[in-house]
Scaffold this active site. Structure first.
Site, PDB file in Angstrom:
ATOM      1  N   LYS A 111       0.836  -1.203   0.000  1.00 24.27           N
ATOM      2  CA  LYS A 111       0.000   0.000   0.000  1.00 24.27           C
ATOM      3  C   LYS A 111       0.871   1.253   0.000  1.00 24.27           C
ATOM      4  O   LYS A 111       1.507   1.581   0.994  1.00 24.27           O
ATOM      5  CB  LYS A 111      -0.930   0.045   1.211  1.00 24.27           C
ATOM      6  CG  LYS A 111      -1.996   1.131   0.997  1.00 24.27           C
ATOM      7  CD  LYS A 111      -2.581   1.699   2.245  1.00 24.27           C
ATOM      8  CE  LYS A 111      -1.763   2.769   2.885  1.00 24.27           C
ATOM      9  NZ  LYS A 111      -1.673   4.032   2.126  1.00 24.27           N
ATOM     10  N   GLU A 138       9.994   0.834  10.374  1.00 25.76           N
ATOM     11  CA  GLU A 138      11.033   1.839  10.190  1.00 25.76           C
ATOM     12  C   GLU A 138      10.354   3.180  10.371  1.00 25.76           C
ATOM     13  O   GLU A 138       9.528   3.570   9.553  1.00 25.76           O
ATOM     14  CB  GLU A 138      11.647   1.675   8.793  1.00 25.76           C
ATOM     15  CG  GLU A 138      13.044   2.244   8.718  1.00 25.76           C
ATOM     16  CD  GLU A 138      13.037   3.603   8.095  1.00 25.76           C
ATOM     17  OE1 GLU A 138      13.025   4.580   8.875  1.00 25.76           O
ATOM     18  OE2 GLU A 138      13.033   3.697   6.872  1.00 25.76           O
ATOM     19  N   CYS A 177      13.588  10.404   6.889  1.00 27.27           N
ATOM     20  CA  CYS A 177      13.577   9.960   8.288  1.00 27.27           C
ATOM     21  C   CYS A 177      14.982   9.996   8.872  1.00 27.27           C
ATOM     22  O   CYS A 177      15.153  10.170  10.073  1.00 27.27           O
ATOM     23  CB  CYS A 177      12.981   8.571   8.399  1.00 27.27           C
ATOM     24  SG  CYS A 177      13.646   7.439   7.181  1.00 27.27           S
ATOM     25  N   GLU A 189      10.403  15.293  15.498  1.00 26.75           N
ATOM     26  CA  GLU A 189      10.683  15.204  14.067  1.00 26.75           C
ATOM     27  C   GLU A 189       9.851  16.244  13.313  1.00 26.75           C
ATOM     28  O   GLU A 189       8.630  16.251  13.401  1.00 26.75           O
ATOM     29  CB  GLU A 189      10.320  13.798  13.572  1.00 26.75           C
ATOM     30  CG  GLU A 189      10.719  13.561  12.144  1.00 26.75           C
ATOM     31  CD  GLU A 189      10.445  12.128  11.677  1.00 26.75           C
ATOM     32  OE1 GLU A 189       9.315  11.654  11.882  1.00 26.75           O
ATOM     33  OE2 GLU A 189      11.351  11.514  11.107  1.00 26.75           O
TER      34      GLU A 189
HETATM   35  P1  NAI Z   1       1.950   8.142   8.241  1.00 30.38           P
HETATM   36  O1  NAI Z   1       2.746   7.303   9.171  1.00 30.38           O
HETATM   37  O2  NAI Z   1       0.559   8.485   8.595  1.00 30.38           O
HETATM   38  O3  NAI Z   1       1.903   7.444   6.801  1.00 30.38           O
HETATM   39  C1  NAI Z   1       2.749   6.411   6.365  1.00 30.38           C
HETATM   40  C2  NAI Z   1       1.927   5.312   5.696  1.00 30.38           C
HETATM   41  O4  NAI Z   1       1.101   4.674   6.661  1.00 30.38           O
HETATM   42  C3  NAI Z   1       0.967   5.807   4.616  1.00 30.38           C
HETATM   43  O5  NAI Z   1       0.915   4.852   3.584  1.00 30.38           O
HETATM   44  C4  NAI Z   1      -0.360   5.868   5.339  1.00 30.38           C
HETATM   45  O6  NAI Z   1      -1.468   5.768   4.499  1.00 30.38           O
HETATM   46  C5  NAI Z   1      -0.264   4.662   6.237  1.00 30.38           C
HETATM   47  N1  NAI Z   1      -1.112   4.697   7.430  1.00 30.38           N
HETATM   48  C6  NAI Z   1      -1.620   5.775   8.076  1.00 30.38           C
HETATM   49  N2  NAI Z   1      -2.353   5.391   9.145  1.00 30.38           N
HETATM   50  C7  NAI Z   1      -2.297   4.038   9.174  1.00 30.38           C
HETATM   51  C8  NAI Z   1      -2.843   3.048  10.053  1.00 30.38           C
HETATM   52  N3  NAI Z   1      -3.571   3.381  11.119  1.00 30.38           N
HETATM   53  N4  NAI Z   1      -2.581   1.750   9.801  1.00 30.38           N
HETATM   54  C9  NAI Z   1      -1.822   1.386   8.748  1.00 30.38           C
HETATM   55  N5  NAI Z   1      -1.290   2.281   7.874  1.00 30.38           N
HETATM   56  C10 NAI Z   1      -1.513   3.599   8.093  1.00 30.38           C
HETATM   57  O7  NAI Z   1       2.782   9.459   7.974  1.00 30.38           O
HETATM   58  P2  NAI Z   1       2.192  10.876   7.474  1.00 30.38           P
HETATM   59  O8  NAI Z   1       0.926  11.219   8.175  1.00 30.38           O
HETATM   60  O9  NAI Z   1       2.144  10.844   6.023  1.00 30.38           O
HETATM   61  O10 NAI Z   1       3.317  11.843   7.985  1.00 30.38           O
HETATM   62  C11 NAI Z   1       3.280  12.316   9.337  1.00 30.38           C
HETATM   63  C12 NAI Z   1       4.657  12.416   9.896  1.00 30.38           C
HETATM   64  O11 NAI Z   1       5.257  11.163   9.954  1.00 30.38           O
HETATM   65  C13 NAI Z   1       5.618  13.246   9.072  1.00 30.38           C
HETATM   66  O12 NAI Z   1       5.484  14.591   9.352  1.00 30.38           O
HETATM   67  C14 NAI Z   1       6.939  12.687   9.493  1.00 30.38           C
HETATM   68  O13 NAI Z   1       7.365  13.310  10.681  1.00 30.38           O
HETATM   69  C15 NAI Z   1       6.642  11.239   9.757  1.00 30.38           C
HETATM   70  N6  NAI Z   1       7.011  10.375   8.634  1.00 30.38           N
HETATM   71  C16 NAI Z   1       8.110   9.593   8.754  1.00 30.38           C
HETATM   72  C17 NAI Z   1       8.494   8.807   7.699  1.00 30.38           C
HETATM   73  C18 NAI Z   1       9.686   7.956   7.780  1.00 30.38           C
HETATM   74  O14 NAI Z   1      10.215   7.566   6.753  1.00 30.38           O
HETATM   75  N7  NAI Z   1      10.147   7.608   8.947  1.00 30.38           N
HETATM   76  C19 NAI Z   1       7.778   8.810   6.440  1.00 30.38           C
HETATM   77  C20 NAI Z   1       6.585   9.617   6.426  1.00 30.38           C
HETATM   78  C21 NAI Z   1       6.258  10.380   7.491  1.00 30.38           C
END
Ligand code: NAI
Ligand code: MG
Length: 499
Positions: free
Chosen positions: A204, A278, A312, A409
């Site tokens: 996904k 991660e 990240c 972050e």
């Molecule tokens: P997110 O963690 O919500 O999204 C990442 C993925 O998880 C997306 O595909 C999303 O649709 C999915 N997702 C969201 N809620 C879920 C759930 N309950 N169960 C399963 N999958 C779910 O990240 P978001 O909202 O896009 O970004 C928020 C913050 O997260 C950013 O500001 C950043 O600080 C951090 N982030 C960190 C990343 C990393 O590589 N460590 C990548 C993206 C965001």
């Protein structure tokens, strides 16, 4: 030479060492989009075909640089996730787990080669859908994507050598959820080791960047990958949750925020589903007085400003030894002024658009928090395009350990700078964070590098460079940065039963 409409205006800073009398702005050099084909609407990629979602729902993915809609993609519901998992299960039992390992490897090599052939198309779509500069997607993301498929193709028939004395067996069906910062690269990190080890996949992608994953489906079809071996379902958090909560998933691989990582851990509690997470990071980039300072400044810029800080492992905390702090900050500001923020498709652009309105709001909120907390703020003077989501590179000096901009972050081009005197002091400060994903050390002394790398609590530490990747190097964190490793030999383990 014509001035780019969004280029920074010439500005006289008292401290500037070089006098830019000449106009150094470049003429626009946009990458062509003529070779890009996007459908108006994408279904879900299940069992080797694009199918309409049972949910009947679609949503738009836009270009964050101009807010224009690029395509509509399906929003998979619970029934759609179920259909995808069933397809993956069937492909696992009837085809993929029965193939010889060498045959699996051949498919992966084929996928890698097709990605190389279509590299230009993939980099342009990545930049359009996610906002990152074409320089990054063309020179970093897409080559690494192909490299990951090549690397894991090589392991497919050598698993017995990788784990001597064991009989490595696949787990079954992997549910994989990825974020928007490296859409295609994260797909490769997840899919390549899963397939090499004999698992099948439901992936996904993130809701703001689904297009390159859907284009990857075309590659799987062109490579004749058996239907159902990789399925791609688009949607937001609810779709991700439907995948995680599916009872027939053997493994969850997630990259994204620490908050969602925690939700996933809760959902998996008591189940025998394996997982790797991660999550976030707040990397310390540490500059000692004996470092090559100009090189270090480039490393800082590479670590936090390129790629809009949407990384990240971004070097979002900078620790500079006190004796060189003023000169480093001055050099850094000077370099920042030369960074070109603008059209992601322009080959001269250093920093593209922020991925979404939501992320921009978050970054701006943190900038306000940092200013309210009392740190000194500096942001470059470049003119930003009127439409789209933009943030000029920024830094805070005189930040302190207790500041939220130091602890949390931000995921944007915002750097928090602190100074230090001794190794012990900087180690204590650098390790004082809930995260532990990555770090950087800049010094002339090998012994100092070894001391620092053994004492810094981070999964990846770069020395005299930053943010460099190779498929053979494992990547992953400690503490709230996650569980498990991706890449390298270690990246095979989470997809295997090692009896
Ligand atoms: P997110 O963690 O919500 O999204 C990442 C993925 O998880 C997306 O595909 C999303 O649709 C999915 N997702 C969201 N809620 C879920 C759930 N309950 N169960 C399963 N999958 C779910 O990240 P978001 O909202 O896009 O970004 C928020 C913050 O997260 C950013 O500001 C950043 O600080 C951090 N982030 C960190 C990343 C990393 O590589 N460590 C990548 C993206 C965001
Ligand atoms: Mg988009």
């Amino acid at each position: 030479m014509k001035r780019k409409p969004n280029a920074r205006p010439r500005r006289k800073t008292a401290a500037r060492a070089i006098d830019f009398q000449t106009d150094w702005t470049y003429a626009p050099a946009p990458e062509s989009t003529g070779h890009i084909q996007l459908r108006e609407r994408y279904g879900l990629f299940i069992n080797g075909q694009f199918v309409n979602p049972k949910s009947g729902k679609y949503f738009a993915t836009t270009n964050p640089a101009n807010e224009k809609k690029l395509a509509e993609v399906a929003e998979a519901g619970i029934a759609d996730a179920d259909r995808a998992v069933r397809a993956a299960r069937q492909a696992y039992e009837t085809v993929w787990s029965r193939l010889s390992a060498a045959e699996r490897g051949k498919y992966l090599y084929r996928i890698a080669r097709i990605i190389q052939e279509r590299a230009r198309e993939f980099s342009v779509i990545e930049s359009m859908d996610g906002g990152k500069a074409i320089r990054e997607s063309r020179d970093v993301d897409v080559p690494l994507v192909a490299a990951h498929f090549f690397y894991y193709a090589g392991w497919a028939d050598k698993l017995a050598y990788a784990f001597p004395g064991k009989t490595p067996k696949p787990l079954g069906v992997a549910g994989q959820i990825i974020p928007w910062n490296f859409p295609l690269l994260m797909a490769a990190w997840k899919i390549a080791p899963a397939l090499a080890t004999g698992n099948t996949v439901v992936l996904k992608p993130a809701e703001t960047t689904p297009l390159t994953a859907l284009k990857l489906a075309e590659v799987f079809r062109d490579a004749d990958l058996p239907p159902g071996v990789v399925n791609i379902i688009t949607g937001g958090g609810a779709t991700g949750a439907a995948l995680v909560n599916h009872p027939d998933i053997d493994k969850v691989a997630f990259t994204g925020s620490t908050d969602v990582g925690k939700l996933i851990l809760k959902a998996l509690a008591g189940r025998k589903t394996k997982y790797t997470l991660e999550l976030g990071g707040k990397a310390a980039n540490i500059i000692f007085e004996d470092a090559a300072l100009d090189q270090a400044v480039e490393g800082i810029v590479n670590g936090i400003f390129f790629n809009q800080g949407h990384v990240c492992c971004a070097g979002s905390r900078l620790f500079v030894q006190e004796s060189v702090a003023d000169v480093v900050v001055e050099k850094l500001k000077e370099r920042m002024e030369t960074l070109i923020v603008g059209d992601p498709l322009d080959k001269n652009t250093d920093i593209g658009a922020i991925n979404s309105r939501m992320q921009l709001d978050k970054i701006q909120a943190y900038i306000k928090i940092g200013r309210d907390e009392g740190a000194d703020f500096y942001q470059t003077s470049c003119k930003l395009p009127a439409k789209g989501y933009w943030c000029a590179p920024a830094l805070f000096t005189n930040a302190s350990q207790s500041h939220r901009i130091v602890q949390e972050e931000i995921f944007g081009p915002v750097l928090a700078i602190q100074t230090f005197r001794t190794i012990e002091e900087v180690l204590e400060k650098a390790n004082n964070t809930p995260y532990g994903l990555s770090g950087g050390v800049w010094t002339d002394k090998g012994a100092k590098i070894f001391k620092m790398t053994s004492k810094l609590r981070a999964g990846v530490i770069w020395a005299n460079t930053f943010s460099k990747f190779d498929p053979g190097s494992p990547f992953g964190g400690y503490k709230e940065s996650g569980v498990g490793r991706e890449g390298g030999l270690q990246g095979l383990m989470p997809y295997l039963q090692l009896a």
